[in-house]
Design an enzyme around this catalytic site. Structure first.
Site, mmCIF file in Angstrom:
data_model
loop_
_atom_site.group_PDB
_atom_site.id
_atom_site.type_symbol
_atom_site.label_atom_id
_atom_site.label_comp_id
_atom_site.label_asym_id
_atom_site.label_seq_id
_atom_site.Cartn_x
_atom_site.Cartn_y
_atom_site.Cartn_z
ATOM 1 N N GLU A 218 -27.926 -5.609 -40.623
ATOM 2 C CA GLU A 218 -27.948 -5.089 -41.985
ATOM 3 C C GLU A 218 -26.712 -4.279 -42.354
ATOM 4 O OE1 GLU A 218 -31.676 -3.181 -42.849
ATOM 5 O OE2 GLU A 218 -32.755 -5.065 -42.650
ATOM 6 N N GLU A 405 -36.289 -9.987 -39.001
ATOM 7 C CA GLU A 405 -37.217 -8.866 -39.227
ATOM 8 C C GLU A 405 -38.094 -9.183 -40.419
ATOM 9 O OE1 GLU A 405 -35.606 -4.904 -39.793
ATOM 10 O OE2 GLU A 405 -34.209 -5.192 -38.125
#
Ligand code: FCB
Length: 500
Positions: A218, A405
């Site tokens: 991320e 995720e």
């Protein structure tokens, strides 16, 4: 700062475009990834898809996993001969973490690896995604290696393989060495080389057994929340031009690390880059709505951090919109950044429902009042994101998609009878997985799903107030309790999703 090709208030990517101008005014209210989620919308129809059947399952190559990250579970590296990270320092700032906590001990995973891997085995995990704490391996970020730190990951990998679980390793999940931050951090033009040096050390040690690597987790989140909004470590509030320079260094670091993995890996490996994405979902199946959703999905910060990696170019609309803030760079930088990758990794928690507005421009569909939400303020329940995200990413980048995720925070606790009942997590995962099955049925090469998270853990600026785990953790005693969702996910894995 709005990009010129989208109406204001349309997509979360556009919100991120708008963020620089608004940062000062709104940063106090900004928490976690509000910048991605502002006004997230969903039509009720996107939540329930009657008649959807998943008889086809997920195919032989599908990997069922769970994910964690170093600072969130291990306990600080400073307790075991490692260096501090920017998160160690940030947690000490008064008011930075909602409950005043830190990852000092977290789940004490470094001392409980055997127990935790045994639980993974009980869950039937095929793969476990974890991250390596850079300052645990190299206390100063470069140079000297902490043998005990590297040894910890070596033992973890061995334990996983002995349990029949494939390690998926993320090299950077936000715990940047404090010593390097003091030398300028990601603003320093040497930072990509620092990251490549660390990567080589890890890969030389683990690549005889590890074949799945991810460079970054991320980048959107640590760059914007950590460096622009100041609500994550290192807590800076830098101007947009500096954010774009940092982004360029992070992209270069990704490219150089990928090349370093290829050059030093002892076995052929698969490499990815795990982006935080909130795809747009078309409100109907009309071509115009689908096109609007596609445009919204590939705009703003998301496109800025994806296109160079996968296509070797910054997106034109943002280049224009951000004009003088875009750093000058040598053309060969883009060749360094764009390295061949084997899969498209993305963390997806939600998305925004979009329709075609005037001239086909994306327009966000307001979220119905009372629509399902999670305990984590900024994450709504939007299962359609797991169909449309993979569809769009596959269509544009032509790489197999892995959901690295996905999960939900629920206010669960250990009941008087010792059980943890979390029906909302089960329903959440079921809805999202069915949508992922839908993407597969639409022809997307979907290769894996990693539940966030294996264990309840330190949820960054939220502290311990959020519980995302399949396993409950009592932080006072470090006692692990399996939640109902653990047993449910075990069956999903065992049946390869046939019963969803
Ligand atoms: C993701 C992060 C992960 C965790 C989940 C809830 O953005 O990668 O560390 O915080 O959200």
């Amino acid at each position: 700062m709005a990009s010129d090709h989208l109406d204001s208030q349309t997509t979360r990517a556009e919100d991120a475009d708008a963020a620089p101008a608004r940062a000062e005014a709104s940063d106090r209210a900004m928490r976690r990834r509000d910048f991605l989620a502002l006004g997230g919308a969903v039509a009720a129809s996107a939540l329930v898809r009657p008649g959807f059947a998943n008889a086809a399952g997920f195919g032989d190559r599908f990997v069922w996993g769970a994910a964690t990250s170093s600072y969130q579970i291990e306990g600080s590296p400073t307790r075991a001969g490692g260096g501090a990270s920017v998160w160690d320092a940030f947690c000490r700032r008064p008011g930075a973490i909602k409950d005043g906590s830190s990852g000092e001990v977290a789940c004490d995973h470094v001392n409980r690896v055997a127990e935790d891997v045994a639980l993974m085995r009980e869950l039937g995990l095929r793969a476990y995604r974890f991250s390596i704490a850079w300052p645990r391996v190299m206390p100063a970020g470069t140079g000297a290696v902490n043998a005990a730190g590297l040894g910890f990951y070596d033992r973890l990998v061995d334990a996983l393989l002995a349990a029949g679980i494939e390690p998926w390793v993320t090299l950077f999940h936000w715990d940047y060495p404090l010593a390097l931050y003091e030398r300028g951090g990601w603003s320093n033009p040497r930072s990509p080389e620092w990251f490549a040096e660390y990567t080589r050390v890890v890969v030389q040690r683990l690549s005889d057994r590890v074949t799945r690597w991810m460079t970054f987790n991320e980048p959107e989140v640590f760059i914007i929340l950590g460096h622009q909004l100041g609500v994550h470590a290192p807590g800076d509030k830098l101007p947009w031009s500096e954010i774009l320079r940092i982004a360029h260094h992070v992209l270069l670091a990704h490219g150089m690390a990928t090349a370093a993995i290829r050059a030093s890996a002892r076995r052929p490996c698969e490499i990815g880059y795990a982006a935080a994405l909130e795809p747009a979902i078309p409100v109907t199946s009309d071509a115009a709505d689908i096109e609007a959703a596609r445009r919204a999905t590939f705009s703003g910060v998301a496109a800025w951090l994806l296109d160079p990696v996968y296509l070797g170019a910054y997106p034109e609309a943002e280049r224009k919109a951000w004009g003088k803030d875009v750093p000058k760079f040598a053309p060969e930088d883009l060749r360094t950044i764009r390295q061949p990758l084997e899969f498209f990794a993305t963390n997806i928690y939600q998305g925004n429902v979009v329709r075609a507005g005037r001239d086909g421009a994306p327009e966000r569909v307001p979220r119905p009042q009372g629509a399902p939400r999670t305990l984590m303020e900024v994450f709504d329940v939007v299962p359609g994101a797991l169909e449309w995200g993979p569809r769009f990413y596959w269509e544009r980048y032509r790489l197999p998609v892995a959901i690295t995720e996905n999960g939900i925070s629920v206010a669960d606790w250990v009941a008087l009878d010792g059980k943890v009942r979390d029906p909302q997590r089960i329903d959440f995962m079921r809805r999202y997985l069915r949508e992922l099955g839908h993407a597969r049925a639409a022809g997307v090469d979907v290769r894996g799903y990693f539940a966030w998270s294996l264990l309840d853990n330190f949820e960054w600026a939220e502290g311990y107030r959020q519980r995302f785990g399949l396993i409950h953790v009592d932080y006072a005693t470090q006692r692990r309790t399996l939640k109902d969702s653990f047993a449910w996910y075990r069956d999903v894995i065992r049946t390869n999703g046939a019963g969803l």
